[in-house]
Structures are given as C-alpha cells and as structure tokens.
Design a protein around this motif. Sequence first.
Motif, PDB file in Angstrom:
ATOM      1  N   ASP A  47       0.815  -1.216   0.000  1.00 22.96           N
ATOM      2  CA  ASP A  47       0.000   0.000   0.000  1.00 22.96           C
ATOM      3  C   ASP A  47       0.851   1.268   0.000  1.00 22.96           C
ATOM      4  O   ASP A  47       0.392   2.331   0.409  1.00 22.96           O
ATOM      5  N   GLU A  48       2.070   1.155  -0.457  1.00 22.21           N
ATOM      6  CA  GLU A  48       2.984   2.288  -0.359  1.00 22.21           C
ATOM      7  C   GLU A  48       2.506   3.491  -1.177  1.00 22.21           C
ATOM      8  O   GLU A  48       2.681   4.639  -0.757  1.00 22.21           O
ATOM      9  N   GLN A  49       1.889   3.243  -2.314  1.00 21.55           N
ATOM     10  CA  GLN A  49       1.446   4.361  -3.136  1.00 21.55           C
ATOM     11  C   GLN A  49       0.020   4.795  -2.821  1.00 21.55           C
ATOM     12  O   GLN A  49      -0.284   5.990  -2.818  1.00 21.55           O
ATOM     13  N   SER A  50      -0.857   3.847  -2.519  1.00 12.70           N
ATOM     14  CA  SER A  50      -2.252   4.206  -2.234  1.00 12.70           C
ATOM     15  C   SER A  50      -2.390   4.948  -0.913  1.00 12.70           C
ATOM     16  O   SER A  50      -3.259   5.806  -0.759  1.00 12.70           O
ATOM     17  N   GLU A  51      -1.552   4.619   0.075  1.00 13.35           N
ATOM     18  CA  GLU A  51      -1.619   5.271   1.380  1.00 13.35           C
ATOM     19  C   GLU A  51      -0.630   6.420   1.525  1.00 13.35           C
ATOM     20  O   GLU A  51      -0.459   6.951   2.626  1.00 13.35           O
ATOM     21  N   PHE A  52       0.020   6.784   0.462  1.00 15.44           N
ATOM     22  CA  PHE A  52       0.940   7.920   0.478  1.00 15.44           C
ATOM     23  C   PHE A  52       0.108   9.201   0.359  1.00 15.44           C
ATOM     24  O   PHE A  52      -0.429   9.533  -0.702  1.00 15.44           O
ATOM     25  N   VAL A  53      -0.024   9.928   1.471  1.00 12.14           N
ATOM     26  CA  VAL A  53      -0.941  11.070   1.561  1.00 12.14           C
ATOM     27  C   VAL A  53      -0.140  12.369   1.525  1.00 12.14           C
ATOM     28  O   VAL A  53       0.831  12.540   2.283  1.00 12.14           O
ATOM     29  N   CYS A  54      -0.559  13.283   0.663  1.00  8.18           N
ATOM     30  CA  CYS A  54       0.066  14.604   0.558  1.00  8.18           C
ATOM     31  C   CYS A  54      -0.985  15.682   0.844  1.00  8.18           C
ATOM     32  O   CYS A  54      -2.156  15.529   0.481  1.00  8.18           O
ATOM     33  N   HIS A  55      -0.557  16.767   1.469  1.00  8.86           N
ATOM     34  CA  HIS A  55      -1.452  17.866   1.823  1.00  8.86           C
ATOM     35  C   HIS A  55      -1.642  18.799   0.630  1.00  8.86           C
ATOM     36  O   HIS A  55      -1.174  19.944   0.638  1.00  8.86           O
ATOM     37  N   THR A  56      -2.265  18.304  -0.383  1.00  7.95           N
ATOM     38  CA  THR A  56      -2.545  19.113  -1.567  1.00  7.95           C
ATOM     39  C   THR A  56      -3.622  18.434  -2.400  1.00  7.95           C
ATOM     40  O   THR A  56      -3.813  17.223  -2.325  1.00  7.95           O
ATOM     41  N   GLN A  57      -4.305  19.240  -3.183  1.00  9.37           N
ATOM     42  CA  GLN A  57      -5.305  18.727  -4.110  1.00  9.37           C
ATOM     43  C   GLN A  57      -4.912  19.003  -5.562  1.00  9.37           C
ATOM     44  O   GLN A  57      -5.737  18.843  -6.460  1.00  9.37           O
ATOM     45  N   GLN A  58      -3.697  19.419  -5.771  1.00  8.11           N
ATOM     46  CA  GLN A  58      -3.258  19.749  -7.106  1.00  8.11           C
ATOM     47  C   GLN A  58      -3.104  18.475  -7.944  1.00  8.11           C
ATOM     48  O   GLN A  58      -2.503  17.502  -7.482  1.00  8.11           O
ATOM     49  N   PRO A  59      -3.610  18.465  -9.144  1.00  8.19           N
ATOM     50  CA  PRO A  59      -3.505  17.276  -9.993  1.00  8.19           C
ATOM     51  C   PRO A  59      -2.054  16.957 -10.346  1.00  8.19           C
ATOM     52  O   PRO A  59      -1.299  17.822 -10.758  1.00  8.19           O
ATOM     53  N   GLY A  60      -1.662  15.701 -10.146  1.00 10.17           N
ATOM     54  CA  GLY A  60      -0.318  15.247 -10.484  1.00 10.17           C
ATOM     55  C   GLY A  60       0.724  15.502  -9.432  1.00 10.17           C
ATOM     56  O   GLY A  60       1.856  14.996  -9.547  1.00 10.17           O
ATOM     57  N   CYS A  61       0.403  16.263  -8.385  1.00  8.30           N
ATOM     58  CA  CYS A  61       1.408  16.580  -7.358  1.00  8.30           C
ATOM     59  C   CYS A  61       1.763  15.355  -6.529  1.00  8.30           C
ATOM     60  O   CYS A  61       2.926  15.111  -6.220  1.00  8.30           O
ATOM     61  N   LYS A  62       0.768  14.564  -6.162  1.00 13.06           N
ATOM     62  CA  LYS A  62       1.023  13.371  -5.357  1.00 13.06           C
ATOM     63  C   LYS A  62       1.893  12.370  -6.111  1.00 13.06           C
ATOM     64  O   LYS A  62       2.825  11.770  -5.533  1.00 13.06           O
TER      65      LYS A  62
END
Length: 255
Positions: A47-62
């Motif tokens: 789950d390394e990518q699915s649970e990788f949470v970033c504080h942004t809603q910008q498309p493509g930033c995560k």
Amino acid sequence: LRVWAFLRRLMAEESWHSTPVGRLILPVLLGFRLILLATSGTGVYGDEQSEFVCHTQQPGCKVACYDAFLPLSPLRFWAFQVMLVAVPSVLYMGFTMYHGIWHWEDSRKVKKEEETLIRQGQGSTDVSGAESPKLLWAYVAQLGVRLVLEGAALGGQYHLYGFKMPSSFSCRREPCLGSITCHVPRPSEKTIFLKTMFGLSGLCLFFTLLELVLLGLGRLWQTWKQKSSSSNYFTTSETTRKHKEPNDNFPVVES
C-alpha cells in the motif's frame, strides 16, 4: 537405473568443489529471501502508493512527490536482486549438466574399451575420473559474480532507501506549487523490513566471500599435501634403492 546414476553423478560433480557454506548456507539464505518477499513483502509495501498522503489537491502533485520519494519500488528492487543473484548459480548448473553429459558419454566409451581389453587379455585400465579444473574455475567465477552483484545491490539499496523509512517527506517538484508535505504509512514496520532485507543481503555477501576464502585455503591444503606426499615418496624410494644397491667393493685376494 542409468538416469538415476547420471543424476547422482551430476549432483556429485555440482557439489564437488563447494564447501558446506556453499552447499547449505547460501541456498538457504536465498530461499529465505524469496519466502520473506512472497509472504511479508506485499503486506508491508503493498500500500505504499495508495496510502501515500500529501497535503494538496493539485492534480499530479502526489504522483510527482511519490516518484521523488521512491524512484524504484522496494519490492521490485528486491525481486530483481534475488533473480539477478540467482543467475550465476543457474548458469553454473547448466555448465555442470553439460559437463556431466559430456563426461558421462566419455566414461561409457572408456568402459567399453576396457571391457574389450579385458576380453583380449590385456588387463584393465584405470578409468577413475579426475577432478576437472573447468568445474572449479566455473564455480569460482560464479561466486565472484555473485559477490559483485550482492555488493552492488547493497550499495544500491543504501543509496535508494538508506536504513530508515521516514514518517514524512517534504516535496518541491513540478507541478506542485511550493513545498508539499507527504506522509508515509507505517514507517516503523517498513524500517524493520528494510533492515531485515539489508541484513540478509549482507549475510549473503559475507558467506559468499567466506566460501571463496575456504576454497582458496582448501586448494592450498591439497597442494601442500601433494608436495609432502611426493617428497616422502622420493625419500623412501631413494632409501630403498640404497639398501638394494649391490656392494662392488670386494676385497682383492692375491694368490
């Protein structure tokens, strides 16, 4: 019966030059890494990518931040490492099989010639197979390649992941606007698994080096024994010749 005899001879030739370290410890460590990856690797890093949470809603930033955090998935890296390390052993097994088939055919021809000589009353010949230097050098070469691959994998793992999985990651990449903080799920569990795989790779590297050292010491011991036995043989032969040598210094009797 012939197939069983051939397989038994093939296994004997394959383990002829190896020490207990190469016959037991290295295959066990390689198998343990495979079992560990298959049973626990997916559960820890699945789950390394699915649970990788970033504080942004910008498309493509995560996606951009995750690519900066882990350029290569640890699971894929370890799977590729295990397969790459196993390639020299597979090639050595193939070379041993080829050598065994070739040697098996030659031994059958020699055996037929020996039976023909026995029927003709000319005695028997010694057809005991000698130690093949080709198998020895092939085994040393595959150990050397494994040593280089294990060392390169250890260096690559340290360069990519280090020794600790951080709980957060600061990212500043396009298309993110400014600095973005991302959080990694279960960093302690990932750190333990990361150190375990690093330790197993280090053990494989150490035991491969130990196998090479034991092989070198074994060859030196065999060479010393052969020199010692040959010197003892020549000394014994010379002593026996002196005892059997007739004495020509007879007294002269004058009449």
